[in-house]
Design a protein around this motif. Structure first.
Motif, short mmCIF file in Angstrom:
data_model
loop_
_atom_site.label_atom_id
_atom_site.label_comp_id
_atom_site.label_asym_id
_atom_site.label_seq_id
_atom_site.Cartn_x
_atom_site.Cartn_y
_atom_site.Cartn_z
N VAL A 1 0.52 -7.64 4.62
CA VAL A 1 -0.41 -6.97 5.48
C VAL A 1 -1.58 -6.28 4.44
O VAL A 1 -2.69 -6.22 4.91
CB VAL A 1 0.34 -5.49 5.97
CG1 VAL A 1 -0.45 -4.49 6.43
CG2 VAL A 1 1.21 -5.86 6.83
N VAL A 2 -1.28 -5.96 3.18
CA VAL A 2 -2.25 -5.54 2.28
C VAL A 2 -3.41 -6.73 2.05
O VAL A 2 -4.63 -6.69 2.05
CB VAL A 2 -1.77 -5.03 0.95
CG1 VAL A 2 -2.84 -5.03 -0.20
CG2 VAL A 2 -0.94 -4.17 1.13
N LEU B 1 -7.23 1.27 0.69
CA LEU B 1 -7.71 -0.40 0.80
C LEU B 1 -9.01 -0.36 1.57
O LEU B 1 -9.59 -1.18 1.28
CB LEU B 1 -6.45 -0.84 1.84
CG LEU B 1 -5.27 -0.77 1.16
CD1 LEU B 1 -4.05 -1.57 1.99
CD2 LEU B 1 -5.36 -1.81 -0.19
N SER B 2 -9.19 0.62 2.52
CA SER B 2 -10.29 0.53 3.36
C SER B 2 -11.81 0.69 2.71
O SER B 2 -12.57 0.44 3.13
CB SER B 2 -10.22 1.62 4.45
OG SER B 2 -10.57 2.96 4.27
N THR C 1 -10.71 -9.31 -4.46
CA THR C 1 -8.97 -8.78 -4.70
C THR C 1 -7.94 -10.19 -4.52
O THR C 1 -8.40 -11.24 -4.00
CB THR C 1 -8.85 -7.88 -3.31
OG1 THR C 1 -8.97 -8.71 -2.13
CG2 THR C 1 -9.23 -6.65 -3.52
N ALA D 1 0.83 -1.01 0.07
CA ALA D 1 0.07 -0.10 -0.02
C ALA D 1 0.91 1.17 -0.07
O ALA D 1 0.28 2.34 -0.21
CB ALA D 1 -0.86 -0.14 1.29
N GLU E 1 -4.29 -9.26 3.94
CA GLU E 1 -5.01 -9.45 5.14
C GLU E 1 -5.99 -8.30 5.43
O GLU E 1 -7.20 -8.89 5.62
CB GLU E 1 -3.88 -9.50 6.36
CG GLU E 1 -4.95 -9.84 7.54
CD GLU E 1 -3.95 -9.64 8.97
OE1 GLU E 1 -4.62 -9.88 9.96
OE2 GLU E 1 -2.71 -9.63 8.75
N LYS E 2 -5.58 -7.02 4.90
CA LYS E 2 -6.59 -6.11 5.24
C LYS E 2 -7.81 -6.23 4.12
O LYS E 2 -8.75 -5.84 4.47
CB LYS E 2 -5.95 -4.60 4.83
CG LYS E 2 -5.19 -4.24 6.05
CD LYS E 2 -4.48 -2.98 5.83
CE LYS E 2 -3.85 -2.51 7.05
NZ LYS E 2 -3.22 -0.83 6.77
N LEU E 3 -7.17 -6.79 2.89
CA LEU E 3 -8.33 -6.90 1.71
C LEU E 3 -9.20 -8.14 1.72
O LEU E 3 -9.80 -8.58 1.04
CB LEU E 3 -7.60 -6.79 0.39
CG LEU E 3 -7.21 -5.36 -0.05
CD1 LEU E 3 -6.29 -5.44 -1.30
CD2 LEU E 3 -8.32 -4.35 0.05
N ASN E 4 -8.67 -9.10 2.72
CA ASN E 4 -9.03 -10.47 2.74
C ASN E 4 -9.00 -11.12 1.16
O ASN E 4 -9.75 -11.66 0.80
CB ASN E 4 -10.70 -10.57 3.10
CG ASN E 4 -10.98 -11.82 3.34
OD1 ASN E 4 -10.21 -12.96 3.89
ND2 ASN E 4 -12.16 -12.19 3.49
N ASP F 1 -3.31 3.01 2.56
CA ASP F 1 -4.15 2.64 3.27
C ASP F 1 -5.61 2.85 3.44
O ASP F 1 -6.60 2.16 3.52
CB ASP F 1 -3.71 2.79 4.82
CG ASP F 1 -2.45 1.72 5.15
OD1 ASP F 1 -2.25 0.76 4.43
OD2 ASP F 1 -1.64 2.26 6.03
N ASP F 2 -5.78 4.22 3.27
CA ASP F 2 -7.43 4.76 2.85
C ASP F 2 -7.95 4.21 1.84
O ASP F 2 -9.33 3.74 2.17
CB ASP F 2 -7.35 6.29 3.02
CG ASP F 2 -8.80 6.76 3.03
OD1 ASP F 2 -9.49 6.78 3.99
OD2 ASP F 2 -8.98 7.19 1.90
#
Length: 264
Positions: A223-224, A198-199, A205, A124, A226-229, A195-196
């Protein structure tokens, strides 16, 4: 093919077939200093298997005219304009390294344009050593040489090539040395909205990451994911330049993901 985007001629590879906007579109976005040639294998498979393919050279890169985008945010708006000029409402977007950051900005500006999103060898945020940027300002060739030493895994430095008769390191040096590498690197270094972005992503994805990536370390890509599943593929024996270093493996992971999204 050639396409006018905001009055400027843009070159797009189409995988060897005429682009058809009525087909599901796959949009391939290259990384810093690179161009459409990094997607040769992947674009051809999708073009010959029921997809429309667009792999642009970003402005000022290789066969595209115009000034290079000075920020990632500007490149995101350019992608909105590109899709409009091509008559495409939404696409499966695939971004390598910096291309993924541009895809994140596309998703912020026009969420409906993203049918699915794949990041390859990326994160990210992509911090860049100021010394590398300074080197690129003085000599893109020298900076490219440094990046290519870091950008490939051990096998490539031992002379192993996925394409007989072709050495990707040498090809990369030729392409990157002639493109606006300093501008690209500065854009990555300045970008802080990842990061914003991604949310706000709701599309399916996929992340394809490299175990020997020294430019966007694996842990940052994880990390990306995980955040995006996101669906996740880690190619442990390869480095940052995955589309040209491990083209077959990248294609397998891409086609399984995109075909599955299309079938739902």
């Amino acid at each position: 093919m050639k396409l006018m985007v905001n009055g400027v001629e843009t070159h797009l590879a189409t995988g060897g077939k005429e682009f058809d906007a009525s087909l599901p579109t796959v949009l391939f976005l290259h990384g810093s200093g690179l161009d459409h040639r990094g997607w040769a294998l992947q674009t051809r498979w999708f073009a010959y298997n029921g997809f429309g393919v667009l792999a642009p050279d970003f402005p000022g890169h290789s066969l595209s005219q115009g000034e290079p985008c000075s920020t990632i945010e500007q490149s995101g708006q350019w992608l909105v304009d590109l899709l409009g000029a091509a008559g495409v409402e939404h696409a499966h977007v695939v971004g390598h390294s910096q291309g993924f950051l541009s895809a994140l900005e596309l998703s912020r500006l026009k969420p409906g344009a993203i049918k699915s999103l794949t990041g390859i060898g990326t994160a990210a945020a992509i911090p860049v050593n100021p010394m590398l940027i300074d080197t690129a300002k003085k000599s893109a060739v020298k900076a490219a040489e440094m990046m290519l030493q870091w950008g490939f895994g051990e096998q490539m430095h031992m002379g192993v090539s996925p394409t007989p008769g072709m050495q990707p390191i040498a090809v990369g040096r030729q392409i990157m040395g002639a493109n606006p590498l300093a501008s690209d690197l500065q854009s990555c270094a300045d970008y802080s909205a990842g990061d914003d972005a991604l949310s706000h992503i709701s599309a399916p994805t996929n992340m394809i990451l490299a175990g020997q990536d020294k430019m966007t370390p694996l842990k940052a890509g994880l990390v990306v994911a995980e955040k995006l599943n996101a669906e996740l593929t880690v190619l442990k024996e390869f480095g940052h330049m995955l589309p040209i270093e491990a083209p077959k493996q990248v294609l397998v992971a891409l086609r399984e993901f995109i075909v599955s999204v299309e079938s739902t």
